[in-house]
Design an enzyme around this catalytic site. Structure first.
Site, PDB file in Angstrom:
ATOM      1  N   SER A   9      21.779  93.291  12.573  1.00  0.00           N
ATOM      2  CA  SER A   9      21.905  91.990  13.231  1.00  0.00           C
ATOM      3  C   SER A   9      21.978  90.924  12.159  1.00  0.00           C
ATOM      4  O   SER A   9      21.010  90.714  11.417  1.00  0.00           O
ATOM      5  CB  SER A   9      20.696  91.729  14.123  1.00  0.00           C
ATOM      6  OG  SER A   9      20.662  90.340  14.427  1.00  0.00           O
ATOM      7  N   HIS A  44      26.022  93.589  14.682  1.00  0.00           N
ATOM      8  CA  HIS A  44      25.447  92.992  15.888  1.00  0.00           C
ATOM      9  C   HIS A  44      25.421  91.469  15.703  1.00  0.00           C
ATOM     10  O   HIS A  44      24.854  90.965  14.733  1.00  0.00           O
ATOM     11  CB  HIS A  44      24.043  93.559  16.096  1.00  0.00           C
ATOM     12  CG  HIS A  44      23.386  93.146  17.365  1.00  0.00           C
ATOM     13  ND1 HIS A  44      23.605  93.774  18.570  1.00  0.00           N
ATOM     14  CD2 HIS A  44      22.487  92.156  17.622  1.00  0.00           C
ATOM     15  CE1 HIS A  44      22.868  93.201  19.508  1.00  0.00           C
ATOM     16  NE2 HIS A  44      22.186  92.209  18.962  1.00  0.00           N
ATOM     17  N   ASP A 101      24.410  87.964  17.352  1.00  0.00           N
ATOM     18  CA  ASP A 101      23.537  87.368  18.367  1.00  0.00           C
ATOM     19  C   ASP A 101      23.937  85.938  18.705  1.00  0.00           C
ATOM     20  O   ASP A 101      23.903  85.066  17.832  1.00  0.00           O
ATOM     21  CB  ASP A 101      22.087  87.369  17.867  1.00  0.00           C
ATOM     22  CG  ASP A 101      21.467  88.747  17.923  1.00  0.00           C
ATOM     23  OD1 ASP A 101      21.504  89.365  19.003  1.00  0.00           O
ATOM     24  OD2 ASP A 101      20.949  89.203  16.891  1.00  0.00           O
ATOM     25  N   MET A 114      23.037  82.668  20.876  1.00  0.00           N
ATOM     26  CA  MET A 114      21.946  82.018  21.629  1.00  0.00           C
ATOM     27  C   MET A 114      22.312  80.568  21.908  1.00  0.00           C
ATOM     28  O   MET A 114      22.933  79.912  21.068  1.00  0.00           O
ATOM     29  CB  MET A 114      20.653  82.077  20.814  1.00  0.00           C
ATOM     30  CG  MET A 114      20.261  83.488  20.411  1.00  0.00           C
ATOM     31  SD  MET A 114      18.673  83.491  19.576  1.00  0.00           S
ATOM     32  CE  MET A 114      18.588  85.205  19.043  1.00  0.00           C
ATOM     33  N   HIS A 145      26.255  90.047  21.314  1.00  0.00           N
ATOM     34  CA  HIS A 145      25.127  90.031  22.247  1.00  0.00           C
ATOM     35  C   HIS A 145      24.960  88.604  22.761  1.00  0.00           C
ATOM     36  O   HIS A 145      24.449  87.737  22.048  1.00  0.00           O
ATOM     37  CB  HIS A 145      23.875  90.534  21.503  1.00  0.00           C
ATOM     38  CG  HIS A 145      22.633  90.524  22.342  1.00  0.00           C
ATOM     39  ND1 HIS A 145      21.368  90.670  21.803  1.00  0.00           N
ATOM     40  CD2 HIS A 145      22.439  90.389  23.685  1.00  0.00           C
ATOM     41  CE1 HIS A 145      20.481  90.629  22.773  1.00  0.00           C
ATOM     42  NE2 HIS A 145      21.104  90.453  23.920  1.00  0.00           N
ATOM     43  N   MET A 189      23.267  85.859  24.624  1.00  0.00           N
ATOM     44  CA  MET A 189      22.021  85.395  25.243  1.00  0.00           C
ATOM     45  C   MET A 189      22.298  83.963  25.687  1.00  0.00           C
ATOM     46  O   MET A 189      21.760  82.993  25.139  1.00  0.00           O
ATOM     47  CB  MET A 189      20.871  85.492  24.232  1.00  0.00           C
ATOM     48  CG  MET A 189      20.452  86.933  23.974  1.00  0.00           C
ATOM     49  SD  MET A 189      19.519  87.131  22.442  1.00  0.00           S
ATOM     50  CE  MET A 189      20.859  87.311  21.289  1.00  0.00           C
ATOM     51  N   MET A 205      16.254  95.646  25.360  1.00  0.00           N
ATOM     52  CA  MET A 205      15.537  94.722  24.476  1.00  0.00           C
ATOM     53  C   MET A 205      14.122  95.255  24.280  1.00  0.00           C
ATOM     54  O   MET A 205      13.420  95.561  25.245  1.00  0.00           O
ATOM     55  CB  MET A 205      15.448  93.326  25.108  1.00  0.00           C
ATOM     56  CG  MET A 205      16.732  92.530  25.170  1.00  0.00           C
ATOM     57  SD  MET A 205      17.570  92.276  23.586  1.00  0.00           S
ATOM     58  CE  MET A 205      16.325  91.435  22.608  1.00  0.00           C
ATOM     59  N   PHE A 252      14.553  85.425  19.096  1.00  0.00           N
ATOM     60  CA  PHE A 252      14.179  85.316  17.683  1.00  0.00           C
ATOM     61  C   PHE A 252      14.206  86.674  17.000  1.00  0.00           C
ATOM     62  O   PHE A 252      13.913  87.700  17.643  1.00  0.00           O
ATOM     63  CB  PHE A 252      12.759  84.730  17.547  1.00  0.00           C
ATOM     64  CG  PHE A 252      12.649  83.375  18.165  1.00  0.00           C
ATOM     65  CD1 PHE A 252      13.014  82.236  17.445  1.00  0.00           C
ATOM     66  CD2 PHE A 252      12.227  83.215  19.473  1.00  0.00           C
ATOM     67  CE1 PHE A 252      12.949  80.972  18.024  1.00  0.00           C
ATOM     68  CE2 PHE A 252      12.159  81.962  20.072  1.00  0.00           C
ATOM     69  CZ  PHE A 252      12.517  80.829  19.341  1.00  0.00           C
ATOM     70  N   GLY A 253      14.501  86.647  15.719  1.00  0.00           N
ATOM     71  CA  GLY A 253      14.382  87.853  14.911  1.00  0.00           C
ATOM     72  C   GLY A 253      12.943  88.048  14.478  1.00  0.00           C
ATOM     73  O   GLY A 253      12.075  87.192  14.727  1.00  0.00           O
ATOM     74  N   ASN A 254      12.693  89.192  13.887  1.00  0.00           N
ATOM     75  CA  ASN A 254      11.400  89.484  13.252  1.00  0.00           C
ATOM     76  C   ASN A 254      10.192  89.439  14.186  1.00  0.00           C
ATOM     77  O   ASN A 254       9.122  88.959  13.799  1.00  0.00           O
ATOM     78  CB  ASN A 254      11.196  88.529  12.060  1.00  0.00           C
ATOM     79  CG  ASN A 254      10.269  89.135  11.035  1.00  0.00           C
ATOM     80  OD1 ASN A 254      10.051  90.357  11.021  1.00  0.00           O
ATOM     81  ND2 ASN A 254       9.686  88.306  10.181  1.00  0.00           N
ATOM     82  N   ASP A 277      17.127  96.956  20.647  1.00  0.00           N
ATOM     83  CA  ASP A 277      17.253  95.710  19.889  1.00  0.00           C
ATOM     84  C   ASP A 277      15.916  94.972  19.847  1.00  0.00           C
ATOM     85  O   ASP A 277      15.411  94.522  20.875  1.00  0.00           O
ATOM     86  CB  ASP A 277      18.328  94.839  20.562  1.00  0.00           C
ATOM     87  CG  ASP A 277      18.595  93.528  19.832  1.00  0.00           C
ATOM     88  OD1 ASP A 277      18.049  93.323  18.738  1.00  0.00           O
ATOM     89  OD2 ASP A 277      19.364  92.711  20.368  1.00  0.00           O
ATOM     90  N   GLY A 278      15.369  94.834  18.635  1.00  0.00           N
ATOM     91  CA  GLY A 278      14.163  94.043  18.425  1.00  0.00           C
ATOM     92  C   GLY A 278      13.038  94.841  17.817  1.00  0.00           C
ATOM     93  O   GLY A 278      12.562  95.811  18.405  1.00  0.00           O
ATOM     94  N   GLY A 279      12.630  94.455  16.624  1.00  0.00           N
ATOM     95  CA  GLY A 279      11.486  95.101  15.976  1.00  0.00           C
ATOM     96  C   GLY A 279      11.739  96.517  15.489  1.00  0.00           C
ATOM     97  O   GLY A 279      10.786  97.263  15.244  1.00  0.00           O
ATOM     98  N   SER A 326      15.762  91.822  10.612  1.00  0.00           N
ATOM     99  CA  SER A 326      14.882  91.590   9.462  1.00  0.00           C
ATOM    100  C   SER A 326      14.609  92.880   8.690  1.00  0.00           C
ATOM    101  O   SER A 326      14.420  92.842   7.462  1.00  0.00           O
ATOM    102  CB  SER A 326      13.572  90.959   9.927  1.00  0.00           C
ATOM    103  OG  SER A 326      13.043  91.662  11.027  1.00  0.00           O
TER     104      SER A 326
HETATM  105  C1  DX5 Z   1      16.616  88.955  19.303  1.00  0.00           C
HETATM  106  C2  DX5 Z   1      17.978  89.471  18.892  1.00  0.00           C
HETATM  107  C3  DX5 Z   1      17.940  90.572  17.910  1.00  0.00           C
HETATM  108  C4  DX5 Z   1      17.312  90.227  16.577  1.00  0.00           C
HETATM  109  C5  DX5 Z   1      16.604  91.466  16.103  1.00  0.00           C
HETATM  110  O1  DX5 Z   1      16.758  88.146  20.418  1.00  0.00           O
HETATM  111  O2  DX5 Z   1      18.705  89.928  20.019  1.00  0.00           O
HETATM  112  O3  DX5 Z   1      19.232  91.150  17.729  1.00  0.00           O
HETATM  113  O4  DX5 Z   1      18.214  89.823  15.591  1.00  0.00           O
HETATM  114  O5  DX5 Z   1      15.947  91.135  14.932  1.00  0.00           O
HETATM  115  P1  DX5 Z   1      14.782  92.062  14.318  1.00  0.00           P
HETATM  116  O6  DX5 Z   1      15.411  93.382  13.972  1.00  0.00           O
HETATM  117  O7  DX5 Z   1      14.351  91.286  13.125  1.00  0.00           O
HETATM  118  O8  DX5 Z   1      13.724  92.204  15.377  1.00  0.00           O
HETATM  119 ZN    ZN Z   2      20.572  91.079  19.716  1.00  0.00          ZN
END
Ligand code: DX5
Ligand code: ZN
Length: 228
Positions: free
Chosen positions: A9, A34, A36, A38, A68, A70, A139, A145-147, A177-179, A200
């Site tokens: 991402s 990927h 994102d 938003m 993706h 959002m 999800m 948000f990332g990380n 997707d996420g963490g 991240s």
């Molecule tokens: C969050 C995004 C993810 C995000 C994942 O809303 O959809 O794609 O970038 O980031 P990490 O891998 O850092 O959780």
């Molecule tokens: Zn995403």
């Protein structure tokens, strides 16, 4: 080895050097990118639009790009993202009034369709439209948000979707997707995912080649474990 796909991402990349950063993770062995999107309405953050996607395509980023969305509403931006070079367009069912219509629109513009389900969104959304999807995105954090930390409830949900797909002999991609990190990716793969979004977990690492190589090794362990 069974197919596992890595989808960095670029939300966690250095936006001032986005083309270069994207090319670097591709050269290190990523399968898709990927992207994102938003809108500060569906989620409380603001990121990238179709112009940035088009710039990446013009920079010769030529792997598949998983957009993706959002955003709410969804439909009005689908033509622009398709023309800008999206391969997959993935949307959240809560963000559109007519899910089936959004699916048809994405296909009409020549893209593959993904449906994204938030941690508390029911799998019932898959009823009636499953066979129209190319990808299901679960999800594993709340979007925006990332990380953030991976929500453990995702393991059960992955298992459930994998069972549904197996029962239909379906090759729909199952993306998480996420963490997702080096430390949990093997368990996530073992639960049924085959496309791994990592933000991240890759971009905050100083050496993309090294971290992607280690991630591939973890996936190999998951594969070995699944055949024993
Ligand atoms: C969050 C995004 C993810 C995000 C994942 O809303 O959809 O794609 O970038 O980031 P990490 O891998 O850092 O959780
Ligand atoms: Zn995403």
């Amino acid at each position: 080895m069974k197919n596992f796909f890595l989808a960095p991402s670029i939300l966690s990349a250095d936006f001032a050097r986005l083309g270069e950063e994207t090319q670097k993770v591709i050269d290190a062995g990523s399968d898709l990118i990927h992207f994102d999107v938003m809108d500060n309405h569906y989620v409380p953050n603001l990121t990238m639009g179709p112009m940035i996607l088009e710039s990446l395509r013009n920079y010769n980023i030529n792997v598949p790009i998983d957009v993706h969305l959002m955003i709410n509403p969804v439909d009005n931006l689908i033509p622009q993202f398709a023309k800008a070079g999206a391969t997959f367009i993935t949307f959240h069912p809560e963000a559109t009034l007519h899910i089936e219509r959004t699916i048809s629109l994405i296909k009409e513009y020549g893209c593959k369709v993904g449906l994204a389900l938030n941690p508390a969104t029911s799998l019932n959304f898959l009823d009636y439209i499953l066979e129209k999807l190319d990808l299901i995105l679960l999800m594993s954090v709340n979007p925006g948000f990332g990380n953030q930390s991976f929500l453990p409830s995702t393991f059960k949900k992955l298992n459930q979707v994998r069972k549904i797909l197996d029962a239909h002999c379906s090759d729909i991609l199952l993306e998480v997707d996420g963490g997702v990190k080096l430390e949990n990716i093997a368990e996530i793969a073992f639960s049924g995912a085959n496309v791994f979004v990592i933000g991240s977990g890759i971009f905050k690492h100083p050496n993309y080649d090294l971290i992607i190589k280690k991630i591939r090794q973890e996936l190999q362990h998951a594969h070995t474990r699944s055949i024993h």
